[in-house]
Design an enzyme around this catalytic site. Sequence first.
Site, PDB file in Angstrom:
ATOM      1  N   HIS A   1      -2.241  -2.420  -9.718  1.00  0.00           N
ATOM      2  CA  HIS A   1      -3.250  -1.867  -8.824  1.00  0.00           C
ATOM      3  C   HIS A   1      -4.471  -2.774  -8.817  1.00  0.00           C
ATOM      4  O   HIS A   1      -4.801  -3.357  -9.846  1.00  0.00           O
ATOM      5  CB  HIS A   1      -3.663  -0.468  -9.292  1.00  0.00           C
TER       6      HIS A   1
ATOM      7  N   HIS B   1       0.882  -1.192   0.000  1.00  0.00           N
ATOM      8  CA  HIS B   1       0.000   0.000   0.000  1.00  0.00           C
ATOM      9  C   HIS B   1       0.916   1.237   0.000  1.00  0.00           C
ATOM     10  O   HIS B   1       1.760   1.372  -0.883  1.00  0.00           O
ATOM     11  CB  HIS B   1      -0.926  -0.122   1.201  1.00  0.00           C
TER      12      HIS B   1
ATOM     13  N   ASP C   1       2.639   5.558  -6.607  1.00  0.00           N
ATOM     14  CA  ASP C   1       3.878   5.500  -5.832  1.00  0.00           C
ATOM     15  C   ASP C   1       5.137   5.448  -6.700  1.00  0.00           C
ATOM     16  O   ASP C   1       6.238   5.547  -6.172  1.00  0.00           O
ATOM     17  CB  ASP C   1       3.847   4.267  -4.906  1.00  0.00           C
TER      18      ASP C   1
HETATM   19  C1  LIG Z   1      -1.085  -3.168  -5.749  1.00  0.00           C
HETATM   20  C2  LIG Z   1      -1.130  -4.683  -5.705  1.00  0.00           C
HETATM   21  C3  LIG Z   1      -0.965  -5.140  -4.246  1.00  0.00           C
HETATM   22  C4  LIG Z   1      -2.487  -5.157  -6.207  1.00  0.00           C
HETATM   23  O1  LIG Z   1      -2.513  -6.499  -6.003  1.00  0.00           O
HETATM   24  P1  LIG Z   1      -3.688  -7.485  -6.438  1.00  0.00           P
HETATM   25  O2  LIG Z   1      -4.878  -6.760  -6.920  1.00  0.00           O
HETATM   26  O3  LIG Z   1      -3.855  -8.430  -5.302  1.00  0.00           O
HETATM   27  O4  LIG Z   1      -3.072  -8.160  -7.720  1.00  0.00           O
HETATM   28  P2  LIG Z   1      -2.391  -9.559  -7.767  1.00  0.00           P
HETATM   29  O5  LIG Z   1      -1.277  -9.625  -6.796  1.00  0.00           O
HETATM   30  O6  LIG Z   1      -3.458 -10.601  -7.686  1.00  0.00           O
HETATM   31  O7  LIG Z   1      -1.770  -9.498  -9.223  1.00  0.00           O
HETATM   32  C5  LIG Z   1      -2.445  -9.907 -10.423  1.00  0.00           C
HETATM   33  C6  LIG Z   1      -1.391 -10.392 -11.399  1.00  0.00           C
HETATM   34  O8  LIG Z   1      -0.555  -9.294 -11.778  1.00  0.00           O
HETATM   35  C7  LIG Z   1       0.794  -9.503 -11.332  1.00  0.00           C
HETATM   36  N1  LIG Z   1       1.283  -8.275 -10.726  1.00  0.00           N
HETATM   37  C8  LIG Z   1       0.557  -7.373 -10.014  1.00  0.00           C
HETATM   38  N2  LIG Z   1       1.327  -6.369  -9.610  1.00  0.00           N
HETATM   39  C9  LIG Z   1       2.561  -6.620 -10.066  1.00  0.00           C
HETATM   40  C10 LIG Z   1       3.787  -5.948  -9.946  1.00  0.00           C
HETATM   41  N3  LIG Z   1       3.874  -4.796  -9.265  1.00  0.00           N
HETATM   42  N4  LIG Z   1       4.866  -6.479 -10.513  1.00  0.00           N
HETATM   43  C11 LIG Z   1       4.775  -7.654 -11.204  1.00  0.00           C
HETATM   44  N5  LIG Z   1       3.647  -8.331 -11.346  1.00  0.00           N
HETATM   45  C12 LIG Z   1       2.542  -7.827 -10.781  1.00  0.00           C
HETATM   46  C13 LIG Z   1       0.724 -10.594 -10.300  1.00  0.00           C
HETATM   47  O9  LIG Z   1       1.927 -11.326 -10.208  1.00  0.00           O
HETATM   48  C14 LIG Z   1      -0.442 -11.417 -10.788  1.00  0.00           C
HETATM   49  O10 LIG Z   1       0.022 -12.237 -11.833  1.00  0.00           O
HETATM   50  P3  LIG Z   1      -0.563 -13.733 -12.001  1.00  0.00           P
HETATM   51  O11 LIG Z   1      -2.004 -13.525 -12.334  1.00  0.00           O
HETATM   52  O12 LIG Z   1       0.256 -14.287 -13.112  1.00  0.00           O
HETATM   53  O13 LIG Z   1      -0.364 -14.410 -10.688  1.00  0.00           O
HETATM   54  C15 LIG Z   1      -0.014  -5.297  -6.585  1.00  0.00           C
HETATM   55  O14 LIG Z   1      -0.157  -4.836  -7.912  1.00  0.00           O
HETATM   56  C16 LIG Z   1       1.362  -5.005  -6.040  1.00  0.00           C
HETATM   57  O15 LIG Z   1       1.842  -5.724  -5.154  1.00  0.00           O
HETATM   58  N6  LIG Z   1       2.055  -3.931  -6.561  1.00  0.00           N
HETATM   59  C17 LIG Z   1       3.339  -3.545  -6.022  1.00  0.00           C
HETATM   60  C18 LIG Z   1       3.175  -2.738  -4.745  1.00  0.00           C
HETATM   61  C19 LIG Z   1       2.638  -1.345  -5.026  1.00  0.00           C
HETATM   62  O16 LIG Z   1       3.096  -0.636  -5.889  1.00  0.00           O
HETATM   63  N7  LIG Z   1       1.647  -0.968  -4.199  1.00  0.00           N
HETATM   64  C20 LIG Z   1       1.052   0.367  -4.268  1.00  0.00           C
HETATM   65  C21 LIG Z   1      -0.334   0.317  -4.813  1.00  0.00           C
HETATM   66  S1  LIG Z   1      -0.954   1.951  -5.089  1.00  0.00           S
END
Ligand SMILES: CC(C)(COP(=O)(O)OP(=O)(O)OC[C@H]1O[C@@H](n2cnc3c(N)ncnc32)[C@H](O)[C@@H]1OP(=O)(O)O)[C@@H](O)C(=O)NCCC(=O)NCCS
Length: 416
Positions: free
Chosen positions: A297, A258, A353
């Site tokens: 996201h 987050h 971010d």
């Molecule tokens: C924001 C976040 C937590 C959302 O997570 P979520 O909705 O639970 O999405 P998921 O983790 O289920 O990801 C869906 C798919 O995209 C991929 N993915 C999502 N974010 C990714 C990232 N930052 N880098 C690489 N792959 C990513 C996942 O590996 C997953 O792939 P799969 O379907 O092959 O397993 C996630 O994108 C993330 O961890 N981002 C990095 C942290 C970040 O920048 N957070 C700030 C948000 S404003």
Amino acid sequence: MSAQEVDELIAQAAIKAKQETDDEPEPGLTEEVEWPVKASLGRGLEGAISNTTKIGYVNGAKGWLIYRGYNCFDLAEKSSFEETAYLLLFGKLPTQSELSGFNDKLIAYRNIPDEVYQLLNTLPTDKSHPMSALATAVSALGNFDDNADEATVENETEIAIKLIAQMATLAGAIARVRNGEKPVRPNPALSHAGNFLYMMTGKTPDALSERIMDAALILHADHGMNASTFTTMVVNSSLSDMYSSVVAGIGSLKGSLHGGANEAVLYDLEEIGSPENVKSWFAEARAQKRKVMGFGHRVYKAYDPRARILGPIAELVASKDPETKNLYATAVALEEQVCSVLGAEKKIFPNVDFYSGIVYKAMGIEPAMFTPIFAVSRISGWTARALEYLADNRLFRPRAIYVGPVKQDYESIEER
Ligand SMILES: CC(C)(COP(=O)(O)OP(=O)(O)OC[C@H]1O[C@@H](n2cnc3c(N)ncnc32)[C@H](O)[C@@H]1OP(=O)(O)O)[C@@H](O)C(=O)NCCC(=O)NCCS
């Protein structure tokens, strides 16, 4: 009454409970939940609807971010953080006199008790994370507020205004105490953004830095039912106090999935070192199934509008700061690489971010303070939404689908 009698009371209660419910059918524990609505599991509450709101709207397909009907591009360009906070709290753009009154209140509330400054000095802030110090300090503020526990919309609105003002004072003080410097008291002649920078650095900021911080605060103010907003609302829905609710929100925002991502992005960029290393770094991250911080996201499947604004601002500040130039160039190369591999396939683009840290770094702010800056802004969204919900409150109480055994015989410890 002996301890054994208590055991007997409990055994009798168990018999009564069984007798009274013997005719009820056993629930299908691992199926979809049928009552009160038919629902299936969305991990991480994906797709779950918690309430209705008039505060803000995120459209992930279009890449829209709207506060009270106004889009974030208009607000970032034309509004101020003070005005945006008023808009979120009270549902309309203020008139000149309403804004002056609100500003006066914010300025008056900037001051915090001396004891809270002293408390900050007792924390190992050179080692601990500033978000932990921020949570401790907000909790302490609640202890000093005689009206903390009156859970009415009117009272909590006043506390919300106090906290919007004081979050900046606390973050400013924490930034300084971490570096062994004395906190500087708020300057009533400065805007919220200008005073925040002043309290962090001890120097009156130039107009460019103040304007950029103001835009950053506007862009981070609210964002749908994100984890920290939901956390704040959940705690407030038990009719706890606003300080406790906000402490919980700070804890949620701290995490790297987050708000903590802005800090993590900078460490990743520093680790990559230069644009030439991006390809191999990304290949390794993919091989290790590591998420790239600042990308992806839950809601946006289009380019995050906040990143659309912060990206060019990062370019502007980096062009004036030799130390940040390379970081920005590395970030651009990383964006190209990640989007070319994951953009079309998984709709993964930079989020808010990704570029904010570069902006703050160019302003001379250390990475550990990036997430507290987020909190200085998001306090407005947290409190606005907690107050909206409080006006028609119902305790948040979801259910989990139980997938464990249901009829185990209790064995004494000697028999296990
Ligand atoms: C924001 C976040 C937590 C959302 O997570 P979520 O909705 O639970 O999405 P998921 O983790 O289920 O990801 C869906 C798919 O995209 C991929 N993915 C999502 N974010 C990714 C990232 N930052 N880098 C690489 N792959 C990513 C996942 O590996 C997953 O792939 P799969 O379907 O092959 O397993 C996630 O994108 C993330 O961890 N981002 C990095 C942290 C970040 O920048 N957070 C700030 C948000 S404003």
